[in-house]
Design a protein around this motif. Structure first.
Motif, PDB file in Angstrom:
ATOM      1  N   MET A  60      31.204 -10.921  -6.340  1.00 15.53           N
ATOM      2  CA  MET A  60      30.807  -9.761  -7.145  1.00 15.53           C
ATOM      3  C   MET A  60      30.319  -8.650  -6.230  1.00 15.53           C
ATOM      4  O   MET A  60      30.660  -7.493  -6.414  1.00 15.53           O
ATOM      5  CB  MET A  60      29.738 -10.153  -8.149  1.00 15.53           C
ATOM      6  CG  MET A  60      30.266 -11.066  -9.228  1.00 15.53           C
ATOM      7  SD  MET A  60      29.312 -10.987 -10.770  1.00 15.53           S
ATOM      8  CE  MET A  60      27.645 -11.066 -10.199  1.00 15.53           C
ATOM      9  N   GLU A  61      29.500  -9.022  -5.247  1.00 13.72           N
ATOM     10  CA  GLU A  61      29.070  -8.103  -4.210  1.00 13.72           C
ATOM     11  C   GLU A  61      29.193  -8.812  -2.882  1.00 13.72           C
ATOM     12  O   GLU A  61      28.987 -10.030  -2.796  1.00 13.72           O
ATOM     13  CB  GLU A  61      27.623  -7.648  -4.432  1.00 13.72           C
ATOM     14  CG  GLU A  61      27.411  -6.851  -5.706  1.00 13.72           C
ATOM     15  CD  GLU A  61      26.001  -6.296  -5.817  1.00 13.72           C
ATOM     16  OE1 GLU A  61      25.384  -6.029  -4.757  1.00 13.72           O
ATOM     17  OE2 GLU A  61      25.516  -6.132  -6.953  1.00 13.72           O
ATOM     18  N   SER A  70      35.053  -7.133  -2.744  1.00 12.35           N
ATOM     19  CA  SER A  70      34.130  -7.473  -3.826  1.00 12.35           C
ATOM     20  C   SER A  70      34.569  -6.793  -5.114  1.00 12.35           C
ATOM     21  O   SER A  70      35.190  -5.725  -5.096  1.00 12.35           O
ATOM     22  CB  SER A  70      32.700  -7.053  -3.472  1.00 12.35           C
ATOM     23  OG  SER A  70      32.567  -5.638  -3.509  1.00 12.35           O
ATOM     24  N   LYS A  72      32.656  -5.367  -7.113  1.00 11.97           N
ATOM     25  CA  LYS A  72      31.892  -4.131  -7.233  1.00 11.97           C
ATOM     26  C   LYS A  72      32.589  -2.971  -6.539  1.00 11.97           C
ATOM     27  O   LYS A  72      32.699  -1.871  -7.094  1.00 11.97           O
ATOM     28  CB  LYS A  72      30.490  -4.328  -6.665  1.00 11.97           C
ATOM     29  CG  LYS A  72      29.634  -3.060  -6.707  1.00 11.97           C
ATOM     30  CD  LYS A  72      28.272  -3.297  -6.075  1.00 11.97           C
ATOM     31  CE  LYS A  72      27.438  -2.013  -6.074  1.00 11.97           C
ATOM     32  NZ  LYS A  72      26.118  -2.218  -5.415  1.00 11.97           N
ATOM     33  N   ASP A  73      33.085  -3.211  -5.316  1.00 10.03           N
ATOM     34  CA  ASP A  73      33.613  -2.121  -4.499  1.00 10.03           C
ATOM     35  C   ASP A  73      35.140  -2.070  -4.419  1.00 10.03           C
ATOM     36  O   ASP A  73      35.692  -1.032  -4.043  1.00 10.03           O
ATOM     37  CB  ASP A  73      33.054  -2.230  -3.069  1.00 10.03           C
ATOM     38  CG  ASP A  73      31.540  -2.091  -3.028  1.00 10.03           C
ATOM     39  OD1 ASP A  73      30.994  -1.314  -3.832  1.00 10.03           O
ATOM     40  OD2 ASP A  73      30.895  -2.778  -2.201  1.00 10.03           O
ATOM     41  N   PHE A  75      37.521  -3.481  -6.911  1.00 16.29           N
ATOM     42  CA  PHE A  75      38.088  -4.049  -8.133  1.00 16.29           C
ATOM     43  C   PHE A  75      39.588  -3.789  -8.219  1.00 16.29           C
ATOM     44  O   PHE A  75      40.381  -4.713  -8.465  1.00 16.29           O
ATOM     45  CB  PHE A  75      37.375  -3.480  -9.357  1.00 16.29           C
ATOM     46  CG  PHE A  75      37.796  -4.106 -10.654  1.00 16.29           C
ATOM     47  CD1 PHE A  75      37.142  -5.228 -11.135  1.00 16.29           C
ATOM     48  CD2 PHE A  75      38.850  -3.585 -11.400  1.00 16.29           C
ATOM     49  CE1 PHE A  75      37.529  -5.823 -12.336  1.00 16.29           C
ATOM     50  CE2 PHE A  75      39.236  -4.163 -12.593  1.00 16.29           C
ATOM     51  CZ  PHE A  75      38.578  -5.287 -13.062  1.00 16.29           C
ATOM     52  N   GLN A 112      26.382 -10.307 -15.460  1.00 17.92           N
ATOM     53  CA  GLN A 112      27.214  -9.382 -14.685  1.00 17.92           C
ATOM     54  C   GLN A 112      28.619  -9.946 -14.502  1.00 17.92           C
ATOM     55  O   GLN A 112      29.618  -9.219 -14.609  1.00 17.92           O
ATOM     56  CB  GLN A 112      26.573  -9.122 -13.325  1.00 17.92           C
ATOM     57  CG  GLN A 112      25.281  -8.318 -13.390  1.00 17.92           C
ATOM     58  CD  GLN A 112      24.652  -8.179 -12.012  1.00 17.92           C
ATOM     59  OE1 GLN A 112      25.333  -7.945 -11.014  1.00 17.92           O
ATOM     60  NE2 GLN A 112      23.336  -8.333 -11.953  1.00 17.92           N
ATOM     61  N   TYR A 116      32.556  -8.468 -15.572  1.00 19.26           N
ATOM     62  CA  TYR A 116      33.765  -8.421 -14.747  1.00 19.26           C
ATOM     63  C   TYR A 116      34.875  -9.266 -15.377  1.00 19.26           C
ATOM     64  O   TYR A 116      36.042  -8.887 -15.348  1.00 19.26           O
ATOM     65  CB  TYR A 116      33.465  -8.911 -13.333  1.00 19.26           C
ATOM     66  CG  TYR A 116      32.742  -7.896 -12.487  1.00 19.26           C
ATOM     67  CD1 TYR A 116      33.332  -6.678 -12.158  1.00 19.26           C
ATOM     68  CD2 TYR A 116      31.466  -8.154 -12.003  1.00 19.26           C
ATOM     69  CE1 TYR A 116      32.661  -5.736 -11.381  1.00 19.26           C
ATOM     70  CE2 TYR A 116      30.791  -7.227 -11.227  1.00 19.26           C
ATOM     71  CZ  TYR A 116      31.390  -6.017 -10.918  1.00 19.26           C
ATOM     72  OH  TYR A 116      30.728  -5.092 -10.155  1.00 19.26           O
TER      73      TYR A 116
END
Length: 278
Positions: A60-61, A70, A72-73, A75, A112, A116
């Motif tokens: 995720m991160e 990740s 988060k960055d 996708f 979280q 996703y």
């Protein structure tokens, strides 16, 4: 994960050529940089070797000091890689370290992850969670894995039978519990090894702490069929749970080569009557 040394030395395609030669026809990608070169070679392995890229690992991160894609960055890149490789399964390989500090942090992680998972579902891709033993700690009588599952209904499971056993639970009953939600199962055995000869020298020299460390370390990862897990029951349970892939994995090899370990697991699964899995 087992093959990352070979990926670095031989490259993705030549590594998977050796995997294919043993008899495996699918691989899960973990701890491998998803560079354009590696993605291209993975794609080539699909077309030339018939290798199925079963799943890709995601975080995720990205933890500090561990460069990787990740959600988060990266996708969109992750989705593009998955679609190019026809990998419709993504897996989170471990509970993020910051989430280990409290059950509240675990719940935040699960919520979280669920967000996703819902975004990925819109792309035709599933998100799954791989357990270790830490998820079988209890909070108010409830296992952490159940807390994760309840707070991430859009995320499925990748059940690792060795880590279930190491967590003190029965792999078959755990697979039954998560039937319909488990797309992948990690097959690795649970072996009680022998005390190394050097440990008795520690005992004679008065190094009792060293001796006890070796005593605790007799719990080992093992090739499928080389330990104590009941795969005659586990494999049918995995099939009944709806597993799309059963993936051989071994976290430590204890001096053996990865190729010897993979061959042993393949030979043992075949001898058990599971050649249909390959």
């Amino acid at each position: 994960m087992m093959l990352k040394g070979s990926f670095s030395e031989l490259g993705a395609f030549e590594t998977l050529r050796k995997v294919s030669a043993i008899g495996y026809n699918a691989v899960e990608i973990s701890q491998i940089p998803m560079t354009p070169e590696n993605v291209a070679e993975l794609d080539r392995s699909r077309s030339e070797l018939g290798m199925d890229i079963a799943a890709l690992s995601v975080a995720m991160e990205t933890p500090k000091g561990m460069p990787a894609d990740s959600l988060k960055d990266d996708f969109d890149k992750i989705v593009d890689d998955a679609k190019r490789l026809d990998s419709r399964l993504l897996r989170i390989g471990m509970l993020p370290f910051p989430a280990m500090k409290s059950i509240h942090a675990v719940v935040d992680f699960a919520k979280q992850a669920n967000e996703y998972a819902e975004r990925l579902q819109e792309q035709g891709i599933g998100l799954y969670y791989h357990n270790h033993h830490i998820e079988f700690a209890k909070f108010d009588g409830k296992y952490m894995l159940d807390v994760i599952a309840e707070n991430s209904p859009a995320m499925g499971m990748e059940i690792d039978v060795h880590w279930v056993q190491r967590g003190g639970l029965d792999p078959v009953r755990t697979l039954e519990k998560y039937a319909g939600r488990t797309a992948m199962v990690h097959l690795k055995d649970y072996r009680i090894g022998q005390m190394p000869e050097a440990s008795f020298g520690m005992l004679e020299s008065g190094d009792f702490a060293g001796f006890m460390a070796e005593f605790r370390n007799v719990v080992q990862f093992a090739e499928v069929g080389e330990g104590n897990l009941d795969f005659a029951s586990i494999i049918p349970a995995a099939e009944a749970a709806g597993a799309q892939y059963m993936l051989v994995e071994q976290d430590e090899l204890y001096g053996r080569t990865v190729w010897d370990a993979l061959q042993t697991s393949y030979d043992n699964l075949t001898a058990m009557g599971h050649s249909n899995l390959f």
